[in-house]
Design a protein around this motif. Sequence first.
Motif, PDB file in Angstrom:
ATOM      1  N   PRO A  47     -10.466  13.883 -53.745  1.00 26.96           N
ATOM      2  CA  PRO A  47     -11.743  14.315 -53.529  1.00 26.96           C
ATOM      3  C   PRO A  47     -12.445  13.539 -52.579  1.00 26.96           C
ATOM      4  N   THR A  48     -13.104  14.131 -51.677  1.00 32.16           N
ATOM      5  CA  THR A  48     -13.647  13.339 -50.510  1.00 32.16           C
ATOM      6  C   THR A  48     -15.240  14.025 -50.176  1.00 32.16           C
ATOM      7  N   SER A  49     -15.994  13.389 -49.662  1.00 31.70           N
ATOM      8  CA  SER A  49     -17.081  13.819 -49.077  1.00 31.70           C
ATOM      9  C   SER A  49     -16.804  14.493 -47.704  1.00 31.70           C
ATOM     10  N   ILE A  50     -17.752  15.368 -47.247  1.00 25.11           N
ATOM     11  CA  ILE A  50     -17.600  16.003 -46.003  1.00 25.11           C
ATOM     12  C   ILE A  50     -17.384  15.200 -44.848  1.00 25.11           C
ATOM     13  N   LEU A  51     -18.206  14.231 -44.920  1.00 23.70           N
ATOM     14  CA  LEU A  51     -18.295  13.312 -43.724  1.00 23.70           C
ATOM     15  C   LEU A  51     -17.068  12.185 -43.656  1.00 23.70           C
ATOM     16  N   GLU A  52     -16.197  12.014 -44.794  1.00 23.78           N
ATOM     17  CA  GLU A  52     -15.116  11.007 -44.858  1.00 23.78           C
ATOM     18  C   GLU A  52     -13.913  11.587 -43.854  1.00 23.78           C
ATOM     19  N   LYS A  53     -12.908  10.868 -43.731  1.00 24.81           N
ATOM     20  CA  LYS A  53     -12.077  11.182 -42.910  1.00 24.81           C
ATOM     21  C   LYS A  53     -10.719  10.536 -43.788  1.00 24.81           C
ATOM     22  N   VAL A  54      -9.501  11.215 -43.582  1.00 23.44           N
ATOM     23  CA  VAL A  54      -8.295  10.623 -44.182  1.00 23.44           C
ATOM     24  C   VAL A  54      -7.408  10.476 -43.128  1.00 23.44           C
ATOM     25  N   TYR A  55      -6.789   9.422 -43.013  1.00 24.34           N
ATOM     26  CA  TYR A  55      -5.939   9.005 -42.027  1.00 24.34           C
ATOM     27  C   TYR A  55      -4.297   8.799 -42.520  1.00 24.34           C
ATOM     28  N   VAL A  56      -3.496   9.379 -42.284  1.00 26.73           N
ATOM     29  CA  VAL A  56      -2.239   9.180 -42.586  1.00 26.73           C
ATOM     30  C   VAL A  56      -1.582   8.711 -41.383  1.00 26.73           C
ATOM     31  N   HIS A  57      -0.803   7.495 -41.982  1.00 24.17           N
ATOM     32  CA  HIS A  57      -0.030   6.709 -40.922  1.00 24.17           C
ATOM     33  C   HIS A  57       1.412   6.658 -41.371  1.00 24.17           C
ATOM     34  N   PHE A  58       2.416   6.924 -40.444  1.00 21.79           N
ATOM     35  CA  PHE A  58       3.895   6.744 -40.838  1.00 21.79           C
ATOM     36  C   PHE A  58       4.510   5.913 -39.912  1.00 21.79           C
ATOM     37  N   MET A  59       5.280   5.332 -40.251  1.00 16.02           N
ATOM     38  CA  MET A  59       6.260   4.374 -39.492  1.00 16.02           C
ATOM     39  C   MET A  59       6.625   4.776 -37.995  1.00 16.02           C
ATOM     40  N   GLU A  60       7.254   5.975 -38.367  1.00 12.17           N
ATOM     41  CA  GLU A  60       7.871   6.656 -36.924  1.00 12.17           C
ATOM     42  C   GLU A  60       6.870   7.194 -35.990  1.00 12.17           C
ATOM     43  N   ASP A  61       5.651   7.048 -36.391  1.00 17.23           N
ATOM     44  CA  ASP A  61       4.584   7.743 -35.505  1.00 17.23           C
ATOM     45  C   ASP A  61       3.530   6.478 -35.047  1.00 17.23           C
ATOM     46  N   ASP A  62       3.371   5.578 -36.066  1.00 14.02           N
ATOM     47  CA  ASP A  62       2.215   4.682 -35.773  1.00 14.02           C
ATOM     48  C   ASP A  62       2.532   3.458 -36.043  1.00 14.02           C
ATOM     49  N   GLY A  63       3.778   2.984 -36.161  1.00 14.49           N
ATOM     50  CA  GLY A  63       4.239   1.590 -36.675  1.00 14.49           C
ATOM     51  C   GLY A  63       3.726   1.008 -37.718  1.00 14.49           C
TER      52      GLY A  63
END
Length: 168
Positions: A145-161
């Motif tokens: 559950p998040t507020s509408i203003l929050e962001k969720v960032y997913v980082h994968f080794m293959e894409d982002d290091g």
Amino acid sequence: MKTIFDQSVIERTIRRLSYEIIEKNKDLSLLTFLGIPTRGVTLAKRIQKNIEQIEGVLIPVEILNVSGYRDDDKKTEEKNLPDTNLDNRVCILVDDVLFTGRTVRAAMDAIIDLGRPSKVHLVVLVDRGHREFPIHANYVGKNLPTSILEKVYVHFMEDDGIEDVVLG
């Protein structure tokens, strides 16, 4: 920024999602993964690898670019779809974060242009709520559950290091 998942939690969660897909699909040879760029594709490939290791079945992974199907972003009119037929397939749509449902709605329009699948399921690493469409994931790594203003960032080794899921 608050870390929600670290690398080990991501790996365990993807393994669990892989087992859930195996349990709910009797004939794995009918499956096709449709990864939404960028991190949905990476997630789909990881699930594919797990299922191949567990069951010895290599499920195809296609990249499903839905930008030409968006109703909220008309920058791209071109519909760039994979050269595949989804008739009678079980499509597993894969994305990293489920939010408003607009991306998934666009993906379902794209899927119909590729054929008539027998089923379409949705797998997401994070479901953060705030739906604008009546869309529900069949397989969820974590409900967050998040507020509408929050962001969720997913980082994968293959894409982002780096590899984590952070809330910011």
